[in-house]
Design a protein around this motif. Structure first.
Motif, short mmCIF file in Angstrom:
data_model
loop_
_atom_site.label_atom_id
_atom_site.label_comp_id
_atom_site.label_asym_id
_atom_site.label_seq_id
_atom_site.Cartn_x
_atom_site.Cartn_y
_atom_site.Cartn_z
N VAL A 218 -5.75 19.24 -2.38
CA VAL A 218 -6.49 19.76 -1.17
C VAL A 218 -6.06 21.31 -0.74
N GLU A 219 -7.22 21.97 -0.55
CA GLU A 219 -6.99 23.36 -0.19
C GLU A 219 -7.53 23.60 1.39
N GLN A 220 -6.69 24.35 2.04
CA GLN A 220 -6.83 24.70 3.60
C GLN A 220 -7.62 26.15 3.76
N ASP A 221 -8.71 26.42 4.21
CA ASP A 221 -9.18 27.73 4.35
C ASP A 221 -8.39 28.31 5.63
N PRO A 222 -7.70 29.34 5.15
CA PRO A 222 -6.62 30.11 6.33
C PRO A 222 -7.48 30.52 7.49
N ALA A 223 -8.69 30.56 7.26
CA ALA A 223 -9.48 31.42 8.51
C ALA A 223 -10.03 30.33 9.38
N THR A 224 -10.31 29.05 8.80
CA THR A 224 -10.98 28.13 9.79
C THR A 224 -9.97 26.97 9.89
N GLY A 225 -9.14 26.70 9.03
CA GLY A 225 -8.34 25.45 9.18
C GLY A 225 -8.89 24.31 8.47
N LYS A 226 -10.14 24.44 7.78
CA LYS A 226 -10.72 23.45 7.28
C LYS A 226 -10.36 23.07 5.85
N TYR A 227 -10.58 21.83 5.55
CA TYR A 227 -10.05 21.57 4.22
C TYR A 227 -11.27 21.24 3.07
N GLN A 228 -10.84 21.54 1.94
CA GLN A 228 -11.68 20.94 0.72
C GLN A 228 -10.61 20.67 -0.28
N LEU A 229 -11.54 20.02 -1.23
CA LEU A 229 -10.85 19.61 -2.63
C LEU A 229 -10.14 20.81 -3.35
N GLY A 230 -8.77 20.59 -3.79
CA GLY A 230 -8.32 21.83 -4.54
C GLY A 230 -8.36 21.72 -6.11
N ALA A 231 -8.07 22.97 -6.61
CA ALA A 231 -8.45 23.26 -8.00
C ALA A 231 -7.63 22.13 -8.80
N ARG B 164 -5.17 5.35 1.92
CA ARG B 164 -5.91 6.33 2.47
C ARG B 164 -5.99 7.86 2.00
N ALA B 165 -5.02 8.18 1.21
CA ALA B 165 -5.11 9.40 0.59
C ALA B 165 -6.37 9.67 -0.33
N ALA B 166 -6.64 8.53 -0.89
CA ALA B 166 -7.61 8.26 -1.94
C ALA B 166 -8.89 8.26 -1.08
N ALA B 167 -8.90 7.73 0.04
CA ALA B 167 -10.12 7.77 1.02
C ALA B 167 -10.45 9.17 1.40
N ILE B 168 -9.43 10.04 1.75
CA ILE B 168 -9.41 11.31 2.10
C ILE B 168 -10.18 12.29 1.11
N LEU B 169 -9.42 11.96 -0.32
CA LEU B 169 -10.14 12.89 -1.50
C LEU B 169 -11.64 12.56 -1.71
N ARG B 170 -11.90 11.07 -1.43
CA ARG B 170 -13.55 10.63 -1.47
C ARG B 170 -14.47 11.22 -0.49
N LEU B 171 -14.00 11.24 0.64
CA LEU B 171 -14.59 11.89 1.93
C LEU B 171 -14.73 13.39 1.63
N LEU B 172 -13.99 14.17 1.08
CA LEU B 172 -14.10 15.63 0.97
C LEU B 172 -14.98 15.87 -0.32
N ALA B 173 -14.99 15.02 -1.50
CA ALA B 173 -15.72 15.12 -2.52
C ALA B 173 -17.10 14.77 -2.16
N GLY B 174 -17.30 13.94 -1.42
CA GLY B 174 -18.79 13.48 -0.86
C GLY B 174 -19.35 14.68 0.04
N GLY B 175 -18.75 15.53 0.46
CA GLY B 175 -19.42 16.42 1.64
C GLY B 175 -19.68 17.80 1.08
N SER B 176 -20.65 18.58 1.59
CA SER B 176 -21.20 19.62 0.97
C SER B 176 -20.56 20.78 1.69
#
Length: 255
Positions: free
Chosen positions: A54-67, A10-22
């Motif tokens: 994974v990183e979370q935007d503090p303003a929107t609470g949304k997630y993206q891949l981390g450094a 499930r963690a891998a699926a989440i990472l792939r999902l975030l990686a595939g999004g714009s």
């Protein structure tokens, strides 16, 4: 024999999902996309955030891949042909120029730094491998844009950020600068990403003459440029010699 671990899948699926999004994704979007309960998705995201995957935007609470994922990929970068064939030339360029040298390739609308040689002095410096630089405000990025490695229109649609008063954010200005880069065979950024800093870059070509990356020299503006803000000719010469040498190693014809 033990079967697959569901939480890791499930963690891998989440990472792939975030990686595939714009764009960044909210908790609800992640959960619904993967058919997970919100509580389950939230727990996995928090764990991934804890290890900087994974990183979370503090303003929107949304997630993206981390450094951290970029740094984890360094083992791949070590065997990347562009990087491996550039290392010796980049080291030599840093020694000849007395400045930091970076090698970049395009990644998701930015420049990924795949190799970085420190300025050859005793000052404290930070390793930039894995860093993502803006295309329009870095010499590496402008070279990649100028030679068609990454499309200009897509970048302009995203409303490029103005980092300083010198950043080129208007299409007319940027297109004019890219035309000059194609004509000269090298590009520059003078206080466009950070005040007091400047850089120059040249394209690296592979087989068939296609541009596959860029190599650049960067440092304090007073060392990179003359008193009128123009890059030092001697630095341009050694930079272009290094770019040609790497290109020949990659199979490009003499240019």
């Amino acid at each position: 024999m033990a079967g697959p671990v569901q939480s890791i899948e499930r963690a891998a699926a989440i990472l792939r999902l975030l990686a595939g999004g714009s764009r960044r994704m909210g908790l609800g979007e992640v959960a619904s996309s993967l058919g997970l309960a919100k509580g389950t998705a939230h727990g996995i995201l928090r764990t991934l955030q804890h290890v900087d995957f994974v990183e979370q935007d503090p303003a929107t609470g949304k997630y993206q891949l981390g450094a951290a994922l970029l740094h984890l990929g360094t083992s791949y970068l070590d065997v990347n042909e562009l990087r491996s064939r550039s290392i010796n030339w980049a080291d030599a360029l840093a020694a000849r120029s007395g400045e930091a040298v970076r090698l970049g390739t395009p990644l998701e609308g930015k420049v990924l730094v795949i190799h970085h040689v420190f300025r050859p002095d005793d000052t404290l410096q930070t390793l930039d491998v894995g860093a993502l630089l803006p295309l329009h405000a870095s010499s590496l990025g402008k070279v990649l844009l100028a030679f068609g490695v990454t499309p200009v229109d897509a970048m302009m649609e995203a409303a490029p950020e103005s980092y300083t008063r010198h950043t080129l954010v208007h299409p007319e200005q940027l297109n004019r600068a890219l035309g000059e880069i194609r004509e000269l065979g090298w590009g520059a950024e003078v206080q466009e990403m950070s005040m007091g800093e400047a850089g120059i870059a040249a394209p690296i070509r592979g087989q068939g003459g296609l541009v596959v990356g860029a190599i650049g020299v960067s440092g304090a503006v007073e060392r990179i440029c003359d008193t009128k803000g123009r890059p030092q000719p001697a630095l341009i010469t050694v930079l272009r010699e290094a770019a040609r040498a790497i290109s020949r190693d990659l199979g490009a014809a003499r240019w």
